[in-house]
Design a protein around this motif. Structure first.
Motif, PDB file in Angstrom:
ATOM      1  N   LEU A 124       4.811  34.767  24.622  1.00  0.00           N
ATOM      2  CA  LEU A 124       3.564  34.379  25.609  1.00  0.00           C
ATOM      3  C   LEU A 124       3.686  33.185  26.076  1.00  0.00           C
ATOM      4  N   LEU A 125       3.893  32.613  27.284  1.00  0.00           N
ATOM      5  CA  LEU A 125       3.988  31.201  27.702  1.00  0.00           C
ATOM      6  C   LEU A 125       2.624  30.631  27.813  1.00  0.00           C
ATOM      7  N   GLN A 126       1.489  31.523  28.381  1.00  0.00           N
ATOM      8  CA  GLN A 126       0.202  30.887  28.507  1.00  0.00           C
ATOM      9  C   GLN A 126       0.054  29.689  29.044  1.00  0.00           C
ATOM     10  N   PHE A 127       0.512  29.581  30.381  1.00  0.00           N
ATOM     11  CA  PHE A 127       0.609  28.286  30.828  1.00  0.00           C
ATOM     12  C   PHE A 127      -0.523  28.390  32.061  1.00  0.00           C
ATOM     13  N   ASP A 128      -1.413  27.558  32.246  1.00  0.00           N
ATOM     14  CA  ASP A 128      -2.118  27.546  33.279  1.00  0.00           C
ATOM     15  C   ASP A 128      -1.667  27.563  34.741  1.00  0.00           C
ATOM     16  N   SER A 129      -0.708  26.833  34.973  1.00  0.00           N
ATOM     17  CA  SER A 129       0.150  26.577  36.203  1.00  0.00           C
ATOM     18  C   SER A 129       0.467  27.870  36.739  1.00  0.00           C
ATOM     19  N   THR A 130       0.881  28.632  36.023  1.00  0.00           N
ATOM     20  CA  THR A 130       1.355  29.850  36.739  1.00  0.00           C
ATOM     21  C   THR A 130       0.215  30.739  37.153  1.00  0.00           C
ATOM     22  N   PHE A 131      -0.901  30.776  36.326  1.00  0.00           N
ATOM     23  CA  PHE A 131      -2.129  31.561  36.994  1.00  0.00           C
ATOM     24  C   PHE A 131      -2.580  30.709  38.356  1.00  0.00           C
ATOM     25  N   ASN A 132      -2.748  29.469  38.430  1.00  0.00           N
ATOM     26  CA  ASN A 132      -3.158  28.537  39.592  1.00  0.00           C
ATOM     27  C   ASN A 132      -2.057  28.975  40.678  1.00  0.00           C
ATOM     28  N   TYR A 133      -0.851  29.146  40.464  1.00  0.00           N
ATOM     29  CA  TYR A 133       0.045  29.493  41.475  1.00  0.00           C
ATOM     30  C   TYR A 133      -0.248  30.694  42.013  1.00  0.00           C
ATOM     31  N   LEU A 134      -0.686  31.783  41.429  1.00  0.00           N
ATOM     32  CA  LEU A 134      -0.944  32.975  42.188  1.00  0.00           C
ATOM     33  C   LEU A 134      -2.179  32.961  42.822  1.00  0.00           C
ATOM     34  N   LYS A 135      -2.898  31.833  42.245  1.00  0.00           N
ATOM     35  CA  LYS A 135      -4.561  31.792  42.898  1.00  0.00           C
ATOM     36  C   LYS A 135      -4.207  30.691  44.063  1.00  0.00           C
ATOM     37  N   ASN A 136      -3.270  29.971  44.126  1.00  0.00           N
ATOM     38  CA  ASN A 136      -2.926  28.974  44.959  1.00  0.00           C
ATOM     39  C   ASN A 136      -4.007  27.929  44.743  1.00  0.00           C
ATOM     40  N   SER A 167      -5.372  24.534  41.795  1.00  0.00           N
ATOM     41  CA  SER A 167      -4.921  23.735  40.787  1.00  0.00           C
ATOM     42  C   SER A 167      -5.962  23.314  40.024  1.00  0.00           C
ATOM     43  N   ASN A 168      -6.312  24.110  39.169  1.00  0.00           N
ATOM     44  CA  ASN A 168      -7.698  24.229  38.502  1.00  0.00           C
ATOM     45  C   ASN A 168      -7.211  24.165  36.965  1.00  0.00           C
ATOM     46  N   ILE A 169      -7.908  23.247  36.199  1.00  0.00           N
ATOM     47  CA  ILE A 169      -7.452  22.998  34.852  1.00  0.00           C
ATOM     48  C   ILE A 169      -8.486  23.649  33.948  1.00  0.00           C
ATOM     49  N   ASN A 170      -9.741  24.021  34.679  1.00  0.00           N
ATOM     50  CA  ASN A 170     -10.817  24.837  33.851  1.00  0.00           C
ATOM     51  C   ASN A 170     -11.073  26.270  34.257  1.00  0.00           C
ATOM     52  N   ILE A 171     -10.323  26.940  33.693  1.00  0.00           N
ATOM     53  CA  ILE A 171     -10.203  28.362  34.048  1.00  0.00           C
ATOM     54  C   ILE A 171     -10.864  29.216  32.947  1.00  0.00           C
ATOM     55  N   ALA A 172     -11.654  29.852  33.301  1.00  0.00           N
ATOM     56  CA  ALA A 172     -12.304  30.664  32.421  1.00  0.00           C
ATOM     57  C   ALA A 172     -11.547  31.930  31.634  1.00  0.00           C
ATOM     58  N   GLU A 173     -11.571  31.944  30.361  1.00  0.00           N
ATOM     59  CA  GLU A 173     -10.676  33.255  29.448  1.00  0.00           C
ATOM     60  C   GLU A 173     -10.764  34.251  30.035  1.00  0.00           C
ATOM     61  N   SER A 174     -11.948  34.545  30.252  1.00  0.00           N
ATOM     62  CA  SER A 174     -12.317  36.099  30.728  1.00  0.00           C
ATOM     63  C   SER A 174     -11.631  36.300  32.142  1.00  0.00           C
ATOM     64  N   GLU A 175     -11.352  35.408  32.904  1.00  0.00           N
ATOM     65  CA  GLU A 175     -10.664  35.546  34.142  1.00  0.00           C
ATOM     66  C   GLU A 175      -9.173  35.612  34.043  1.00  0.00           C
ATOM     67  N   ILE A 176      -8.778  34.907  33.019  1.00  0.00           N
ATOM     68  CA  ILE A 176      -7.222  34.701  32.880  1.00  0.00           C
ATOM     69  C   ILE A 176      -6.969  36.160  32.291  1.00  0.00           C
ATOM     70  N   LYS A 177      -7.670  36.677  31.203  1.00  0.00           N
ATOM     71  CA  LYS A 177      -7.223  37.831  30.580  1.00  0.00           C
ATOM     72  C   LYS A 177      -7.238  39.311  31.534  1.00  0.00           C
ATOM     73  N   SER A 178      -8.328  38.992  32.398  1.00  0.00           N
ATOM     74  CA  SER A 178      -8.505  40.440  33.118  1.00  0.00           C
ATOM     75  C   SER A 178      -7.459  40.551  34.484  1.00  0.00           C
ATOM     76  N   ASN A 179      -6.749  39.413  34.706  1.00  0.00           N
ATOM     77  CA  ASN A 179      -5.628  39.345  35.513  1.00  0.00           C
ATOM     78  C   ASN A 179      -4.433  39.769  35.213  1.00  0.00           C
ATOM     79  N   LYS A 180      -3.816  40.860  35.774  1.00  0.00           N
ATOM     80  CA  LYS A 180      -2.486  41.413  35.121  1.00  0.00           C
ATOM     81  C   LYS A 180      -1.576  41.006  36.189  1.00  0.00           C
ATOM     82  N   ASP A 181      -1.705  40.190  37.001  1.00  0.00           N
ATOM     83  CA  ASP A 181      -0.329  39.618  37.949  1.00  0.00           C
ATOM     84  C   ASP A 181       0.796  39.321  37.243  1.00  0.00           C
ATOM     85  N   PRO A 182       2.164  39.640  37.670  1.00  0.00           N
ATOM     86  CA  PRO A 182       3.253  39.103  36.940  1.00  0.00           C
ATOM     87  C   PRO A 182       3.470  37.614  36.845  1.00  0.00           C
TER      88      PRO A 182
END
Length: 575
Positions: free
Chosen positions: A479-491, A493-508
Motif C-alpha cells: 500500500l502506498l497510502q499517499f494523501d495526494s492520490t486521495f486529494n486528486y480524486l477529490k480535486n 489539496s487537503n493535508i488534514n484528511i480524516a482516517e474514516s473518510e480515507i478508509k471508506s472510499n474505494k476509488d481506484p
C-alpha cells in the motif's frame, strides 16, 4: 550623234527631253509606231572622232545610229564658226532635229565658192526622218537660252543605258582606324563611318557619305551616354552601400518613439528564441522598427534576458525600450503557464480565461479530442484513468491569445511532453524499475512531484514509492497510502484528511484502500521529478512526513520512526 545628245560632242541629255528618265534604255515605242532601235539589244558605240583634211572635213564619216550617214563635202572655208553640233545650239538660229522643226525655220547655207556662209536666207531642205532614230518625231527642240542642268557641281549624273549601269559606287571614306587599329568596336560605326568629302563635285554618293557621319556621331553620343550612366550608377551604388555600412557600424539603429499606438498585436515567441530572433518577430509584426534597436534595448535592460517563450500582447510602433518593458510585464503575456505538479483541471481553467471562453470549454474539448492531440502509443492504457491527458500537459509556457482554439494550445503541450519523454528509453527504464509500462514511470514521477517539497526530497520520495510497491515489504505490504492520490480524486489539496473518510472510499485512485499505483498520473511532473523517478536513492526509506506542514519533509525507515514524525507534525499544526 551620241547617245547623250544631238551633236558629236559630250552634251548630256537635257532634262526637258521627252525621253529623259524613261523606264528602259532598250527603246520605247515611238509616237509614230516605230519599233525600238537595235532590235531591243544593247549597243556599244565607239567614239568616232571627226577627221580634218586641209582645213575641212575629210573622208571620215560618222554613222547616225547605224543606218543613215551624213556626208559632209570638203570646203575651203573656215570652220571656226561651225565645228560641232553642240556649238550650233548657241547660235541664234539652231538646227532642229525634229522633222516639224526643220520646216519653216531659217537656215544659213554655205557658199560653195568658198565665200563662207551666205547672208541670205532660204528654205531649209528637211532631212529625211531616220526610222531608227527615236528622236526623229519629237516635237520639242533645245533652245539656246535654256539652263544647263548638268553643268553645276551638284548636278545629277547623266543617265546611262541599262547595259552600262552598274552598282552605285561606294562613297569615299576617309581613314578610320577601325576596331583592329585602336578604336574600340563599340564606338566603331561600320555603316556610318563616312566622313565629309572635300570634293565639291562629289555628287549623291558623297552626300550620302556626309549624311552617314551624323549616324556615327549619334552612335558615339549614345555610347558616351551609356558609359556615363554606368559610371554614374556605380558611383551611386558605392555611395549607398558605404552609407549603409556606416549606419550599420556606427549609426544608431532605426527606432520608434513612445509607447506605441492603440492597435494591439499578439506575438508568439517560440522556445529557444534569442534576442535577434525575437527582434525579427517583433519587427515583422510592426511592434519595433528594427531588430538592432530591440537587441540593444534588451541588453541594456537588467531583466531583458528573462523574456521567455510564449504569447505577448503588444502595441504597434513601440520604442524598443518600451517593447522590452512590456514583454517583461505579466499583464502583456498572453500565455498559459503550466507549472510542475499542476493538474489538468487547473490548466483547462487557465486556457478558458486566456482565450476568453466559457468555463469548462477546454475540458470538454480535451475529453472529446484527446486522441487527436498526439499522445504516445503507450498512454491511456487503463480504463480507470480519469483524464487521458493527465501527465501529458508538459510544464512550460505556451501561447494562449484570444482567437486561438483550445485544441491548438493543448496539442502544443502534448507534443512537448511526447518529445521530452521520447528522450528517455522509458520502456527499458520501466523494466529495470520493475514497472509494467512507461505510463507507470510517469505516474511515479507525478507522485514524487506531488509529495516532494525540494529537489533533495525527490529521489528519497521515489525510493519510498518503489519500496512500498513491493508486496513483500514488511511495512505497508504493497500500500502506498499517499494523501495526494486521495486529494486528486477529490480535486482538493487537503493535508488534514480524516482516517474514516480515507478508509471508506474505494476509488481506484485511493491508495489507502488499493494496493499498487493509481490508474494514471495525478499531475504533470516536471523534469526534476522525472529524473528522480528514474534514479531513486537506495537508503531504505519507507515513510515521510511534512513535519511543518509546508516546506520541511522528513523521512523514516520504520513504523516507529514514522509515529514520532507524526507527533511532530501534530504539534506544529495544532491538530
Amino acid at each position: 550623234m551620241t547617245e547623250y545628245g544631238r551633236g558629236e560632242g559630250s552634251e548630256p541629255w537635257h532634262p526637258e527631253d521627252p525621253l529623259y528618265g524613261d523606264g528602259g534604255w532598250e527603246g520605247q515605242q515611238a509616237d509614230a509606231g516605230q519599233q525600238s532601235p537595235y532590235g531591243g539589244q544593247p549597243q556599244h558605240y565607239p567614239q568616232q572622232q571627226p577627221q580634218y583634211d586641209n582645213g575641212g572635213w575629210g573622208d571620215g564619216q560618222q554613222a547616225a545610229y547605224g543606218q543613215a550617214q551624213q556626208q559632209y563635202p570638203q570646203h575651203d572655208g573656215q570652220y571656226d564658226q561651225h565645228q560641232q553640233y553642240n556649238q550650233q545650239y548657241g547660235q541664234q538660229h539652231q538646227q532642229q532635229y525634229d522633222q516639224q522643226a526643220y520646216q519653216g525655220q531659217p537656215q544659213q547655207s554655205y557658199d560653195q565658192n568658198g565665200n563662207g556662209w551666205a547672208t541670205g536666207t532660204q528654205a531649209q531642205v528637211p532631212y529625211p526622218a531616220d526610222p531608227s532614230d527615236p528622236y526623229g518625231q519629237q516635237a520639242a527642240g533645245y533652245g539656246a537660252g535654256q539652263q544647263d542642268y548638268y553643268g553645276s557641281p551638284d548636278a545629277y549624273p547623266p543617265p546611262e543605258p541599262p547595259s552600262r549601269r552598274g552598282a552605285e559606287p561606294e562613297p569615299q571614306i576617309d581613314w578610320d582606324p577601325g576596331p583592329d587599329q585602336g578604336e574600340h568596336a563599340f564606338f566603331a560605326g561600320d555603316d556610318d563611318s563616312e566622313d565629309d568629302s572635300d570634293d565639291p563635285n562629289g555628287g549623291r554618293g558623297d552626300r550620302r557619305g556626309r549624311g552617314g557621319k551624323s549616324g556615327k556621331k549619334r552612335r558615339s553620343g549614345c555610347a558616351c551616354l551609356v558609359v556615363l550612366l554606368v559610371f554614374g550608377g556605380g558611383t551611386a551604388g558605392v555611395a549607398y552601400f558605404g552609407y549603409q555600412f556606416y549606419q550599420n557600424r556606427f549609426g544608431a539603429a532605426p527606432d520608434y518613439a513612445g509607447d506605441g499606438t492603440s492597435q494591439m498585436v499578439t506575438v508568439q515567441v517560440p522556445k529557444g528564441a534569442g534576442g535577434y530572433a525575437i527582434g525579427r518577430l517583433l519587427k515583422d509584426a510592426g511592434v519595433v522598427k528594427s531588430v538592432d534597436a530591440f537587441v540593444s534595448a534588451q541588453e541594456q535592460n537588467p531583466k531583458g534576458k528573462a523574456i521567455q517563450a510564449g504569447a505577448y500582447l503588444l502595441k504597434k510602433e513601440m520604442s524598443a525600450e518600451s517593447a522590452v518593458a512590456m514583454m517583461l510585464d505579466r499583464k502583456s503575456q498572453n500565455n498559459v503557464l503550466v507549472a510542475p505538479g499542476l493538474r489538468n483541471l487547473t490548466v483547462y481553467t487557465r486556457i478558458d480565461e486566456k482565450l476568453d471562453l466559457a468555463s469548462g470549454t477546454t475540458k470538454k474539448i480535451a475529453e472529446k479530442k484527446y486522441k487527436s492531440l498526439g499522445l504516445p502509443s503507450w498512454a491511456n492504457d487503463n480504463e480507470d484513468i480519469k483524464d487521458p491527458l493527465e501527465g501529458f500537459l508538459y510544464p512550460g509556457t505556451y501561447p494562449a491569445a484570444k482567437g486561438m482554439k483550445p485544441e491548438t494550445v493543448l496539442k502544443e503541450m502534448v507534443t512537448q511532453a511526447a518529445e521530452t519523454y521520447g528522450k528517455y528509453d522509458l520502456e527499458a527504464k520501466a523494466k529495470a524499475l520493475k514497472l509494467d509500462n512507461p505510463l507507470q514511470v510517469i505516474t511515479v514521477a507525478s507522485l514524487v512531484q506531488a509529495e516532494g517539497k525540494t529537489e533533495d526530497d525527490y529521489r528519497k520520495m521515489a525510493e519510498v514509492v518503489y519500496n512500498r510497491l513491493n508486496l513483500a515489504n514488511p511495512e505497508t505490504y504493497g500500500l502506498l497510502q499517499f494523501d495526494s492520490t486521495f486529494n486528486y480524486l477529490k480535486n482538493e489539496s487537503n493535508i488534514n484528511i480524516a482516517e474514516s473518510e480515507i478508509k471508506s472510499n474505494k476509488d481506484p485512485y485511493n491508495t489507502y484502500t488499493n494496493k499498487g499505483l493509481p490508474p494514471g498520473p495525478i499531475d504533470n511532473p516536471g523534469d526534476v521529478a522525472l529524473k528522480a523517478a528514474l534514479n531513486p536513492t537506495d537508503d531504505g526509506w519507507y515513510y515521510f512526513v511534512a513535519t511543518d506542514g509546508l516546506k520541511t519533509t522528513e523521512f523514516a525507515k520504520t513504523h516507529a520512526e514514522f509515529l514520532r514524525l507524526k507527533d511532530k507534525f501534530d504539534a506544529s499544526t495544532g491538530s
